[in-house]
Design a protein around this motif. Structure first.
Motif, PDB file in Angstrom:
ATOM      1  N   LEU A  37     -50.505   6.261   6.600  1.00  0.00           N
ATOM      2  CA  LEU A  37     -49.852   4.946   6.525  1.00  0.00           C
ATOM      3  C   LEU A  37     -50.437   4.130   5.382  1.00  0.00           C
ATOM      4  CD1 LEU A  37     -49.566   3.973  10.294  1.00  0.00           C
ATOM      5  CD2 LEU A  37     -47.676   4.447   8.713  1.00  0.00           C
ATOM      6  N   ILE A  38     -51.750   4.241   5.206  1.00  0.00           N
ATOM      7  CA  ILE A  38     -52.391   3.555   4.074  1.00  0.00           C
ATOM      8  C   ILE A  38     -51.899   4.171   2.760  1.00  0.00           C
ATOM      9  CG2 ILE A  38     -54.605   3.058   2.959  1.00  0.00           C
ATOM     10  CD1 ILE A  38     -55.843   3.219   5.842  1.00  0.00           C
ATOM     11  N   ALA A  39     -51.816   5.495   2.738  1.00  0.00           N
ATOM     12  CA  ALA A  39     -51.300   6.180   1.540  1.00  0.00           C
ATOM     13  C   ALA A  39     -49.891   5.694   1.216  1.00  0.00           C
ATOM     14  CB  ALA A  39     -51.302   7.695   1.761  1.00  0.00           C
ATOM     15  N   ALA A  40     -49.063   5.564   2.248  1.00  0.00           N
ATOM     16  CA  ALA A  40     -47.677   5.117   2.032  1.00  0.00           C
ATOM     17  C   ALA A  40     -47.651   3.714   1.433  1.00  0.00           C
ATOM     18  CB  ALA A  40     -46.904   5.161   3.342  1.00  0.00           C
ATOM     19  N   ASP A  41     -48.539   2.837   1.911  1.00  0.00           N
ATOM     20  CA  ASP A  41     -48.626   1.484   1.342  1.00  0.00           C
ATOM     21  C   ASP A  41     -48.983   1.559  -0.137  1.00  0.00           C
ATOM     22  OD1 ASP A  41     -48.031   0.258   3.718  1.00  0.00           O
ATOM     23  OD2 ASP A  41     -50.102  -0.242   4.230  1.00  0.00           O
ATOM     24  N   TRP A  42     -49.957   2.389  -0.448  1.00  0.00           N
ATOM     25  CA  TRP A  42     -50.425   2.469  -1.835  1.00  0.00           C
ATOM     26  C   TRP A  42     -49.396   3.120  -2.756  1.00  0.00           C
ATOM     27  CZ3 TRP A  42     -56.075   4.430  -0.601  1.00  0.00           C
ATOM     28  CH2 TRP A  42     -56.840   3.339  -0.162  1.00  0.00           C
ATOM     29  N   ILE A  43     -48.726   4.134  -2.249  1.00  0.00           N
ATOM     30  CA  ILE A  43     -47.737   4.841  -3.086  1.00  0.00           C
ATOM     31  C   ILE A  43     -46.526   3.935  -3.333  1.00  0.00           C
ATOM     32  CG2 ILE A  43     -46.131   6.791  -3.130  1.00  0.00           C
ATOM     33  CD1 ILE A  43     -48.330   8.321  -1.441  1.00  0.00           C
ATOM     34  N   GLY A  44     -46.165   3.157  -2.305  1.00  0.00           N
ATOM     35  CA  GLY A  44     -45.087   2.179  -2.468  1.00  0.00           C
ATOM     36  C   GLY A  44     -43.711   2.788  -2.678  1.00  0.00           C
ATOM     37  N   ALA A  45     -43.465   3.941  -2.075  1.00  0.00           N
ATOM     38  CA  ALA A  45     -42.156   4.591  -2.243  1.00  0.00           C
ATOM     39  C   ALA A  45     -41.089   3.890  -1.414  1.00  0.00           C
ATOM     40  CB  ALA A  45     -42.246   6.060  -1.818  1.00  0.00           C
ATOM     41  N   GLU A  46     -39.865   3.987  -1.873  1.00  0.00           N
ATOM     42  CA  GLU A  46     -38.753   3.412  -1.112  1.00  0.00           C
ATOM     43  C   GLU A  46     -38.569   4.132   0.219  1.00  0.00           C
ATOM     44  OE1 GLU A  46     -34.834   2.926  -2.937  1.00  0.00           O
ATOM     45  OE2 GLU A  46     -35.924   2.021  -4.623  1.00  0.00           O
ATOM     46  N   ARG A  47     -38.730   5.453   0.192  1.00  0.00           N
ATOM     47  CA  ARG A  47     -38.605   6.246   1.420  1.00  0.00           C
ATOM     48  C   ARG A  47     -39.815   7.166   1.544  1.00  0.00           C
ATOM     49  NH1 ARG A  47     -32.303   8.173   1.296  1.00  0.00           N
ATOM     50  NH2 ARG A  47     -32.416   7.810  -0.946  1.00  0.00           N
ATOM     51  N   VAL A  48     -40.319   7.279   2.779  1.00  0.00           N
ATOM     52  CA  VAL A  48     -41.533   8.068   3.026  1.00  0.00           C
ATOM     53  C   VAL A  48     -41.241   9.093   4.122  1.00  0.00           C
ATOM     54  CG1 VAL A  48     -43.947   7.970   3.759  1.00  0.00           C
ATOM     55  CG2 VAL A  48     -42.969   6.067   2.440  1.00  0.00           C
ATOM     56  N   VAL A  49     -41.458  10.353   3.804  1.00  0.00           N
ATOM     57  CA  VAL A  49     -41.178  11.431   4.752  1.00  0.00           C
ATOM     58  C   VAL A  49     -42.481  12.148   5.107  1.00  0.00           C
ATOM     59  CG1 VAL A  49     -39.964  13.630   5.077  1.00  0.00           C
ATOM     60  CG2 VAL A  49     -38.855  11.751   3.826  1.00  0.00           C
TER      61      VAL A  49
ATOM     62  N   GLU B  34     -41.879   5.198  12.235  1.00  0.00           N
ATOM     63  CA  GLU B  34     -41.644   3.820  12.697  1.00  0.00           C
ATOM     64  C   GLU B  34     -42.694   2.849  12.191  1.00  0.00           C
ATOM     65  OE1 GLU B  34     -41.329   3.729  16.961  1.00  0.00           O
ATOM     66  OE2 GLU B  34     -39.652   5.154  16.889  1.00  0.00           O
ATOM     67  N   LYS B  35     -43.912   3.366  11.984  1.00  0.00           N
ATOM     68  CA  LYS B  35     -45.016   2.491  11.575  1.00  0.00           C
ATOM     69  C   LYS B  35     -45.110   2.286  10.077  1.00  0.00           C
ATOM     70  CE  LYS B  35     -47.906   3.866  15.459  1.00  0.00           C
ATOM     71  NZ  LYS B  35     -48.742   5.024  15.745  1.00  0.00           N
ATOM     72  N   VAL B  36     -44.332   3.027   9.304  1.00  0.00           N
ATOM     73  CA  VAL B  36     -44.398   2.870   7.840  1.00  0.00           C
ATOM     74  C   VAL B  36     -44.014   1.437   7.488  1.00  0.00           C
ATOM     75  CG1 VAL B  36     -43.323   3.558   5.646  1.00  0.00           C
ATOM     76  CG2 VAL B  36     -43.997   5.308   7.308  1.00  0.00           C
ATOM     77  N   ARG B  37     -44.908   0.747   6.784  1.00  0.00           N
ATOM     78  CA  ARG B  37     -44.718  -0.675   6.481  1.00  0.00           C
ATOM     79  C   ARG B  37     -44.117  -0.875   5.100  1.00  0.00           C
ATOM     80  NH1 ARG B  37     -50.463  -0.339   8.756  1.00  0.00           N
ATOM     81  NH2 ARG B  37     -50.777   0.753   6.802  1.00  0.00           N
ATOM     82  N   THR B  38     -44.537  -0.034   4.178  1.00  0.00           N
ATOM     83  CA  THR B  38     -44.051  -0.168   2.806  1.00  0.00           C
ATOM     84  C   THR B  38     -43.034   0.933   2.576  1.00  0.00           C
ATOM     85  OG1 THR B  38     -46.224  -0.991   2.173  1.00  0.00           O
ATOM     86  CG2 THR B  38     -44.764  -0.273   0.392  1.00  0.00           C
ATOM     87  N   GLY B  39     -41.775   0.543   2.434  1.00  0.00           N
ATOM     88  CA  GLY B  39     -40.708   1.533   2.342  1.00  0.00           C
ATOM     89  C   GLY B  39     -40.205   1.904   3.720  1.00  0.00           C
ATOM     90  N   LYS B  40     -39.237   2.807   3.734  1.00  0.00           N
ATOM     91  CA  LYS B  40     -38.620   3.212   4.991  1.00  0.00           C
ATOM     92  C   LYS B  40     -39.148   4.587   5.383  1.00  0.00           C
ATOM     93  CE  LYS B  40     -33.930   3.608   6.918  1.00  0.00           C
ATOM     94  NZ  LYS B  40     -34.029   4.823   7.693  1.00  0.00           N
ATOM     95  N   GLY B  41     -39.714   4.683   6.573  1.00  0.00           N
ATOM     96  CA  GLY B  41     -40.196   5.974   7.061  1.00  0.00           C
ATOM     97  C   GLY B  41     -39.044   6.789   7.613  1.00  0.00           C
ATOM     98  N   ILE B  42     -38.967   8.036   7.230  1.00  0.00           N
ATOM     99  CA  ILE B  42     -37.908   8.919   7.725  1.00  0.00           C
ATOM    100  C   ILE B  42     -38.530  10.230   8.188  1.00  0.00           C
ATOM    101  CG2 ILE B  42     -35.742  10.123   7.179  1.00  0.00           C
ATOM    102  CD1 ILE B  42     -35.450   8.184   4.777  1.00  0.00           C
ATOM    103  N   ALA B  43     -38.460  10.498   9.494  1.00  0.00           N
ATOM    104  CA  ALA B  43     -38.952  11.777  10.017  1.00  0.00           C
ATOM    105  C   ALA B  43     -37.804  12.774   9.900  1.00  0.00           C
ATOM    106  CB  ALA B  43     -39.404  11.617  11.459  1.00  0.00           C
ATOM    107  N   MET B  44     -37.745  13.455   8.773  1.00  0.00           N
ATOM    108  CA  MET B  44     -36.636  14.395   8.540  1.00  0.00           C
ATOM    109  C   MET B  44     -36.735  15.574   9.490  1.00  0.00           C
ATOM    110  SD  MET B  44     -36.345  14.536   4.363  1.00  0.00           S
ATOM    111  CE  MET B  44     -34.803  15.463   4.274  1.00  0.00           C
ATOM    112  N   LYS B  45     -35.609  15.950  10.061  1.00  0.00           N
ATOM    113  CA  LYS B  45     -35.560  17.149  10.899  1.00  0.00           C
ATOM    114  C   LYS B  45     -35.518  18.363   9.972  1.00  0.00           C
ATOM    115  CE  LYS B  45     -34.639  14.971  14.952  1.00  0.00           C
ATOM    116  NZ  LYS B  45     -35.603  13.888  14.587  1.00  0.00           N
ATOM    117  N   VAL B  46     -35.933  19.497  10.488  1.00  0.00           N
ATOM    118  CA  VAL B  46     -35.844  20.729   9.692  1.00  0.00           C
ATOM    119  C   VAL B  46     -34.370  20.995   9.375  1.00  0.00           C
ATOM    120  CG1 VAL B  46     -36.137  23.224   9.780  1.00  0.00           C
ATOM    121  CG2 VAL B  46     -37.979  21.728  10.559  1.00  0.00           C
ATOM    122  N   GLY B  47     -34.095  21.174   8.096  1.00  0.00           N
ATOM    123  CA  GLY B  47     -32.712  21.415   7.656  1.00  0.00           C
ATOM    124  C   GLY B  47     -31.972  20.151   7.275  1.00  0.00           C
ATOM    125  N   GLU B  48     -32.563  18.993   7.575  1.00  0.00           N
ATOM    126  CA  GLU B  48     -31.898  17.721   7.251  1.00  0.00           C
ATOM    127  C   GLU B  48     -31.926  17.454   5.743  1.00  0.00           C
ATOM    128  OE1 GLU B  48     -33.361  14.407   9.594  1.00  0.00           O
ATOM    129  OE2 GLU B  48     -32.309  12.953   8.325  1.00  0.00           O
TER     130      GLU B  48
END
Ligand code: NI
Ligand code: MN
Length: 226
Positions: free
Chosen positions: A177-189, A208-222
């Protein structure tokens, strides 16, 4: 372009003209939905030499003629097995026909274990910044949290980031989650979880907890469009 997730750290990027596989770990990956005997690839990008990332690379490259892009020692090692490779190293970028690849550092190991148990050291581990048609994907690779992720986030306008959350071998969800904040991507998988018992995690809880950008738990094959 279409980006799909195939379990563990395997990501496929399809542009109008090219199919790019990142870390195609299929055989032995209980989460994979790909068939190593039919999967297509024009290029295979590898973050590091561990078997759960190199995976089926040699067989796929031999069958499809795909070029393998990897850090120098790993590329040279794989090239000796009769496949076409393009060696790079940390901090270097190269413009391929599909887009630009730049390797970042990662804090991890990099070795390949051969069938007889011999360990071949394969240089530094890395992450991959992939820029195609003005969009940048950052596959962080296997790594613990490191503060240069902030610099990488500041230097690059990242649209989509693949971040390991498995813990044990890489950063866990809290550090991710800290990495996601620092990377600052629009979408985080989240990637690199649930393949083995020691890396079991809840990707939806992370997303759900991703604060910076939108967290997306991609399903396999999605697939997501970028
Ligand atoms: Ni690894
Ligand atoms: Mn791994």
């Amino acid at each position: 372009m279409e980006i799909s997730y195939h379990g563990h750290s395997t990501v496929r990027v399809k542009t109008n003209e090219h199919t790019i596989l990142i870390d195609p770990f299929i055989t032995g990956n209980k989460l994979s939905d790909l068939d190593p005997e039919t999967v297509e690839a024009d290029f295979i990008l590898l973050t590091h030499g561990h078997n759960d990332h190199v995976g089926d690379t040699v067989a796929i490259a031999k069958r499809t003629g795909a070029m393998v892009v990897a850090l120098n020692e790993l590329a040279v090692y794989l090239g000796r097995q009769g496949i076409e490779t393009h060696p790079m190293n940390i901090g270097g970028a190269f413009e391929f026909e599909f887009g630009t690849v730049k390797f970042t550092h990662a804090f991890h190991g990099s070795s390949y274990e051969e069938e007889d148990g011999t360990f071949v050291y394969t240089g530094m581990p890395g992450g991959i910044l992939l820029t195609i048609d003005g969009k940048t994907i950052y596959h962080v690779g296997d790594t613990g949290l490191f503060s240069d992720l902030k610099m990488i986030g500041e230097m690059n306008d990242i649209d989509l980031a693949f971040v390991p959350i498995g813990d044990n071998f890489t950063m866990g969800p809290e550090d991710a989650l800290i990495a996601a904040d620092w990377i600052g991507a629009e979408r985080v998988v989240p990637v690199h979880y649930n393949t083995f018992p020691v890396i079991e995690q809840d990707p939806d809880a992370f997303a759900e907890k991703v604060r910076t950008g939108k967290g997306i738990a991609m399903k396999v094959g999605e697939t997501i469009e970028l």
